[in-house]
Write an enzyme that holds these catalytic residues in place. Structure first.
Site, PDB file in Angstrom:
ATOM      1  N   LYS A 219       0.849  -1.186   0.000  1.00 29.68           N
ATOM      2  CA  LYS A 219       0.000   0.000   0.000  1.00 29.68           C
ATOM      3  C   LYS A 219       0.888   1.241   0.000  1.00 29.68           C
ATOM      4  O   LYS A 219       1.775   1.393   0.853  1.00 29.68           O
ATOM      5  CB  LYS A 219      -0.848  -0.012   1.281  1.00 29.68           C
ATOM      6  CG  LYS A 219      -2.325   0.144   1.022  1.00 29.68           C
ATOM      7  CD  LYS A 219      -3.087  -0.049   2.325  1.00 29.68           C
ATOM      8  CE  LYS A 219      -4.504   0.411   2.175  1.00 29.68           C
ATOM      9  NZ  LYS A 219      -5.254   0.303   3.417  1.00 29.68           N
TER      10      LYS A 219
HETATM   11  O1  G3P Z   1      -7.753   0.743   5.232  1.00 32.36           O
HETATM   12  C1  G3P Z   1      -8.095   1.990   4.786  1.00 32.36           C
HETATM   13  C2  G3P Z   1      -9.464   2.490   5.138  1.00 32.36           C
HETATM   14  O2  G3P Z   1     -10.407   1.507   4.903  1.00 32.36           O
HETATM   15  C3  G3P Z   1      -9.563   3.171   6.473  1.00 32.36           C
HETATM   16  O3  G3P Z   1     -10.882   3.327   6.917  1.00 32.36           O
HETATM   17  O4  G3P Z   1     -12.518   3.813   8.709  1.00 32.36           O
HETATM   18  O5  G3P Z   1     -10.133   4.534   9.007  1.00 32.36           O
HETATM   19  O6  G3P Z   1     -11.619   5.685   7.373  1.00 32.36           O
HETATM   20  P1  G3P Z   1     -11.296   4.410   8.068  1.00 32.36           P
END
Ligand code: G3P
Length: 220
Positions: A83
């Site tokens: 990533k």
């Molecule tokens: O893994 C990346 C993403 O899905 C993060 O999500 O909930 O931290 O905005 P969030």
């Protein structure tokens, strides 16, 4: 639709994989930091359980550092997808890594133009963060449709991972758009099973079956 779990929690991943419906996993530094595990060991463990794409994020913000970290991560398992944040050095790193055959996931994507850059650099995946856009009063899902359209227009093979998913409605909308992948927290996956009519219906079937069995037993 491919379903990925957005977690570094091994118990959740084992459960999802055991159900037979989890194709991959995405992690990020925040998710890993919650686990009190050694990063590389946890990524290897997740890869062994999932046997599918597992995103592990670099923390360097400079091209050389990103490539170095990515090469080390890719050595952990054939399933590792690196990533990389959507910044200029990240795009340059994605280009280099794609030439080396290392799979990448362009992360922290908040616009279709950022996604276009990632696809052009050869990213395997691109991750628009839907929930975080909703959080600031936008409709995050709008860019998923736009990204899909742009990729379709030019025949890019980069897969769209709908990320930062907060509830099953996000999964539904992603499905209607035809996004390739949705990565979701474990609780969202659990919620997808749920419908009160299923519970009520099952209870009724079991009660009726019990009545039938009692009737048959009394008949003998
Ligand atoms: O893994 C990346 C993403 O899905 C993060 O999500 O909930 O931290 O905005 P969030």
């Amino acid at each position: 639709m491919e379903i990925f779990l957005d977690t570094a929690n091994i118990e959740e991943i084992r459960k999802g994989v055991d159900w037979g419906i989890v194709d991959g996993v995405t992690t990020n530094p925040t998710l890993v930091s919650k686990e009190n595990a050694i990063f590389e060991e946890r990524i290897k463990e997740i890869c062994e359980v999932v046997q599918g794409p597992v995103s592990a994020e670099v923390v360097s913000t400079k091209y050389e550092g990103m490539v170095k970290e990515a090469e080390a991560l890719a050595k952990l398992s054939e399933f590792v997808v690196v990533k990389i944040p959507l910044i200029p050095d990240g795009i340059k790193a994605i280009k280099t890594l794609s030439k080396k055959g290392i799979q990448t996931n362009a992360t922290l994507v908040f616009s279709p133009l950022q996604a276009l850059l990632a696809a052009k650099a050869g990213a395997t995946y691109v991750s628009p963060f839907i929930g975080r856009m909703d959080d600031i009063g936008n409709t995050g899902m709008t860019i998923v449709g736009e990204i899909m359209e742009i990729f379709d227009n030019y025949g890019y093979n980069t897969k769209v991972i709908v990320a930062s998913v907060r509830h099953p409605q996000h999964v539904l909308e992603a499905g209607l758009i035809g996004a390739h992948v949705v990565t979701m927290p474990f609780d969202v996956l659990e919620k997808m099973f749920k419908h009160p009519m299923t519970d009520i219906g099952l209870e009724r079937f079991l009660q009726d079956w019990k009545k039938y069995q009692d009737y048959m037993a009394n008949k003998k």
